[in-house]
Design an enzyme around this catalytic site. Sequence first.
Site, short mmCIF file in Angstrom:
data_model
loop_
_atom_site.label_atom_id
_atom_site.label_comp_id
_atom_site.label_asym_id
_atom_site.label_seq_id
_atom_site.Cartn_x
_atom_site.Cartn_y
_atom_site.Cartn_z
N GLY A 31 10.51 1.50 52.16
CA GLY A 31 10.75 0.30 52.94
C GLY A 31 9.54 -0.10 53.77
N HIS A 37 3.54 -3.39 48.20
CA HIS A 37 4.79 -3.12 47.48
C HIS A 37 5.15 -4.31 46.57
CE1 HIS A 37 5.48 -0.64 51.25
NE2 HIS A 37 5.66 0.25 50.30
N GLY A 147 1.58 3.19 43.80
CA GLY A 147 0.28 2.69 44.25
C GLY A 147 -0.79 3.78 44.22
#
Length: 281
Positions: A31, A37, A147
């Site tokens: 989150g 993201h 990532g």
Amino acid sequence: MKVLYTIKDIKEELAKVRSENKTVGLVPTMGALHKGHISLVAKAKTQCDVVVVSVFVNPIQFNNQHDLETYPRTLDEDVEKLRNADCDIVFAPTVEEMYPTQPTEKYSFGILEAVMEGIRRPGHFSGVAVVVRRLFDIVEPNKAFFGEKDFQQLAIIKNLVQQLNYGIEIVPCPIIRADDGLALSSRNTRLSSENRAKAPKIHATLARAAEELMRTMSVADVKKWVMDVFAEDPAFEPEYFEIVEDLTLQPVADWNAANGIVGCIAVWMDDVRLIDIIRFK
Ligand code: PAF
């Protein structure tokens, strides 16, 4: 876009998706979503029919209680951002849903965790592996997107998939940076305004090392130079800077020691720990 909170609900939803022969991409997150993201979500949508984003602050991967307590939790804003992105399903379980009993399984990653984050954050990668495996078992994705900023984590997750013999393709995604060069991270929001203004020095320093200094300096001298740059500035407390082979993550002694070489850094700014990487070759 559906927002689901239970394993039962997401499994039912994904059973429908699979009955239509659609492929599933998973973007695991904790989150506090930012453009980094969202770039993973966009990439997932170019490669998969249905994109699932998990939002779960995984307590068992934190070895620092303060970091866990202060980790930003912004589910409502995250859901809004994902509505405007290419996300089809948000999976946001509670801790009790993911861990009805305290997880006891442990994972080991040999030399991959005997360096950098692995030695400084004991149990961290085992905790990451526990949650990522559970997410893989729940979502059963065709591909999962991670990532490259968390470079060691990426290598560990590729290794996890091999250990488990899962047929999930792990797709690495490039770092997204702010205009001033700072790698986007959920932890950036915890920087004071003074530190946020100084933090781009991390990328600027690594970029200078890779673009200029490696031409004339040895690996050992570049390492020392980078550590000295931060040690001399009281805003930064460098934890490590390693120059490693990109597949094994083992330190290299000279620039010809491997085909792929990456520099990985961890730096504290007050109580915020930032990591970044630079590719030398
Ligand atoms: O990179 C992260 O945000 C987390 O480590 C991950 C992969 C979502 C597991 O909790």
